[in-house]
Design a protein around this motif. Sequence first.
Motif, PDB file in Angstrom:
ATOM      1  N   ALA A 154       0.819  -1.215   0.000  1.00  9.08           N
ATOM      2  CA  ALA A 154       0.000   0.000   0.000  1.00  9.08           C
ATOM      3  C   ALA A 154       0.844   1.252   0.000  1.00  9.08           C
ATOM      4  CB  ALA A 154      -0.933  -0.006   1.209  1.00  9.08           C
ATOM      5  N   GLN A 206       0.562   4.421  -6.331  1.00  4.67           N
ATOM      6  CA  GLN A 206      -0.824   4.005  -6.544  1.00  4.67           C
ATOM      7  C   GLN A 206      -1.503   4.725  -7.706  1.00  4.67           C
ATOM      8  OE1 GLN A 206      -2.263   1.490  -4.817  1.00  4.67           O
ATOM      9  NE2 GLN A 206      -0.274   1.222  -3.753  1.00  4.67           N
ATOM     10  N   SER A 207      -1.163   5.999  -7.899  1.00  5.00           N
ATOM     11  CA  SER A 207      -1.895   6.752  -8.951  1.00  5.00           C
ATOM     12  C   SER A 207      -1.088   7.951  -9.407  1.00  5.00           C
ATOM     13  CB  SER A 207      -3.255   7.229  -8.418  1.00  5.00           C
ATOM     14  OG  SER A 207      -3.063   8.110  -7.317  1.00  5.00           O
ATOM     15  N   SER A 255      -1.612  -0.260 -16.610  1.00  3.06           N
ATOM     16  CA  SER A 255      -0.875  -1.204 -15.751  1.00  3.06           C
ATOM     17  C   SER A 255      -0.171  -2.242 -16.620  1.00  3.06           C
ATOM     18  CB  SER A 255      -1.817  -1.905 -14.764  1.00  3.06           C
ATOM     19  OG  SER A 255      -2.405  -0.949 -13.906  1.00  3.06           O
ATOM     20  N   LYS A 272       2.771   0.921 -13.174  1.00  2.00           N
ATOM     21  CA  LYS A 272       1.751   1.796 -13.752  1.00  2.00           C
ATOM     22  C   LYS A 272       2.447   2.823 -14.646  1.00  2.00           C
ATOM     23  CE  LYS A 272      -1.600   1.353  -9.989  1.00  2.00           C
ATOM     24  NZ  LYS A 272      -0.968   0.169  -9.386  1.00  2.00           N
ATOM     25  N   ASP A 322       1.467   7.842  -3.686  1.00  2.00           N
ATOM     26  CA  ASP A 322       1.454   6.489  -3.121  1.00  2.00           C
ATOM     27  C   ASP A 322       0.239   6.318  -2.240  1.00  2.00           C
ATOM     28  OD1 ASP A 322       1.992   7.712  -0.696  1.00  2.00           O
ATOM     29  OD2 ASP A 322       4.121   7.175  -0.661  1.00  2.00           O
ATOM     30  N   GLY A 323       0.121   5.123  -1.584  1.00  2.00           N
ATOM     31  CA  GLY A 323      -1.065   4.851  -0.767  1.00  2.00           C
ATOM     32  C   GLY A 323      -0.786   4.863   0.708  1.00  2.00           C
TER      33      GLY A 323
END
Length: 814
Positions: A164, A168-169, A184, A190, A216-217
């Motif tokens: 996590a 992430q995005s 992805s 990604k 990030d997450g």
Amino acid sequence: MASPPRRWGCGELLLLCAFLGTLCDTGSGQIRYSVPEELEKGSFVGNVAKDLGLEPEELVERGVRVVTKGRTQLFSLKARTGSLVTADRIDREELCAQSAPCLVSFNILVENKMKIYGVEVEIIDINDNFPRFRDEELKVKVNENAAVGTRLVLPFARDADVGANSLQSYQLSANLHFSLDVISGTDGQKYPELVLEQPLDREKEAVHDLLLTALDGGDPVLSGTTHIRVAVLDANDNAPLFTQSEYRVSVPESIPVGTRLLTLTATDPDEGVNGKLTYSFRNEDDRISETFQLDSNLGEISTTQSLDYEESRFYLMEVVAQDGGALLASAKVLVSVQDVNDNAPKVTLTSLTSSLSEDCPPGTVIALFSVHDGDSGENGEIACSIPRNLPFKLEKSVDNYYHLLTTEALDREEISDYNITITVIDHGTPPLSTENHISLKVADVNDNPPAFPHASYSTSLPENNPRGISIFSMTAFDPDSGDNARVTYSLVKDTFQGVPLSSYVSINSDTGVLYALQSFDYEQLRDLQMWVTASDSGNPPLSSNVSLSLFVLDQNDNVPEILYPALPTDGSTGVELAPRSAEPGYLVTKVVAVDRDSGQNAWLSYRLLKASEPGLFSVGLHTGEVRTARALLDRDSLKQSLVVAVQDHGQPPLSATVTLTVAVADSIPEVLADLGSIKTAADPYDSGLTLYLVVAVASVSCVFLAFVIVLLALRLRRWHKSRLLQASGGGLAGLPASHFVGVDGVRAFLQTYSHEVPLTADSRKSHLIFPQPNYADTLISEESCEKSDPLLISDKVNASKKEPGVVQVSFLFQ
């Protein structure tokens, strides 16, 4: 109403274990802990003492310690508490990069038992890394006639965290012409792309500045940005095209630096600047740029440093071909590294005993070691061995650990030290091997008593030795070492002739040299038997005994001793009687001598040293008998003087002499008569006086004999008066001695009688002796005295003897 219990997920449980530092049992049989990264040095990880079932104070006694596998030690053990703590700050990304989970394996060694336990610690990731773009600014070119929907590949960001906490995005800053699309990839990465949403007009806006943000997450969320500068170009109709969308190449790790791996080929049908292509890496990480080089004009990829299969098994990179009109094409390149047997096995000694007692039982552990080969597959498979002719064996333990054990009892006296070669070889082609040498010393145990080379010893010593002289040296050997081989000597307590043995000899306790404490006399002590004890200094001490025989050797230290004729105490000379009628070989007398020595030193020989009449007498060489050598003549002198020497056979020989005086006459009266005619030129007065004295002695002797006979007659008269009168005419001498009463008393009196009369005025010079044997078993009548007849032995007595002769009367002259 109480809320239902919460169900924890696996990930949540691992996180809980990490933050609480608890022990997690994975069911694999190993001890497993979890700990988050970036903790301070000395942070608690787990209670090893408790998990091993030991008290904290036992850790030091048993030698419990952490054993790592060829890397920096990340954890340490607190001896006082038994806790496993971090040895330094731990960075998960440095240890495991993108691998998940991140496990650190090591071992806990219990030294005194040489037992080893596997420990596995999972390093839990925390959000300590933000997404990062390679370049802070990126220039992108696009034709102004690009169609809506045209995609422009953008650089992707990297986040060293995992799970996590990883990337992430993406977010794109607000604009009118472009949107962001995230694709992805098969590798989980990604990839952001710009999508053209509105037609471009270079004349209105030649450059578009955009901001790309990667998120990030984690909590809190971390981000990284890069500035994208989009330049609008004139029209370029054809984009470059690679011959393959993906290139694969496999190379051995041993290729030299600078080797060309492959050539990428892209084509562009445009002409001029729009058709000229340039090649470049895109989105490469530092590892790619440090290891490979791309020729921008030819598209050749070559190595700039050595490849290492153990560091990276493959390299994935993206190559872009771009024409002069800003159109580009991309292709992926996968370089697989083939393992080569270039790593020799390594041996790591974990625990070693350098010295081992020789009485240790078989199966005693000598060493604990681990082996490792950095190669993989068959190249990483290894085998351990030791020489077969040694009393040791290898026994595999956990992981790649081995025990070196004894297989039989050791004997230091046979082999005191061993040089054990451990050979580790892999199964590669060609195979590589490593040798490790272990030196083992066998400690001595007092298991051998001192031993003498011989079962018994004998030595000799000449008599009359000096006191304190060394007699003999004996040495016992003990094959042990140190104090166990230090030998001391002693004599077993004993007595000899009632005297302690220690008063005769002593022994040096250190050297084993035997000393004489007194001077020995062969005639008193001929041999000495003793026992010598050799003891070592071990605990307990061992000993052995050996017998020692000491023989005293005779020395020629005793002069022959003459027993007969015995010399009077006043020093006068003995006289032997020889009749003038004696034939040649007649035995005059015998010289008897003894020597207290023995053997050759006691062998005696006799010889005539001096004679007043040479050739008249001879002496037996071995018998000492003095015999006439020829018949006696009238002209031979009455007095014959002989000097007889007695000599032994020692070295040097010793001797003694005796002087004999032989009177040549047929009877005692003749001797007495002839003595008067003996003149001494030196003193005529003494010679005449001597003659008178001899006559006086003879008279007195006759009177004494008459008195004895009268006394005997009176006693016989009491029993036989009538027979005594008849027998007075003469016949007493013929009666047997047993018919007389009291004859035994008279015989005893006669045997003990010795009458001495001085022959001269000076009694110290001459005297006459009547020895006892001349009167034994003989009765003399009165008439024999009156007539001055010589003393004769009765017929019965003479008949019992082999050799007739005259009774010897010894005259001693000086």
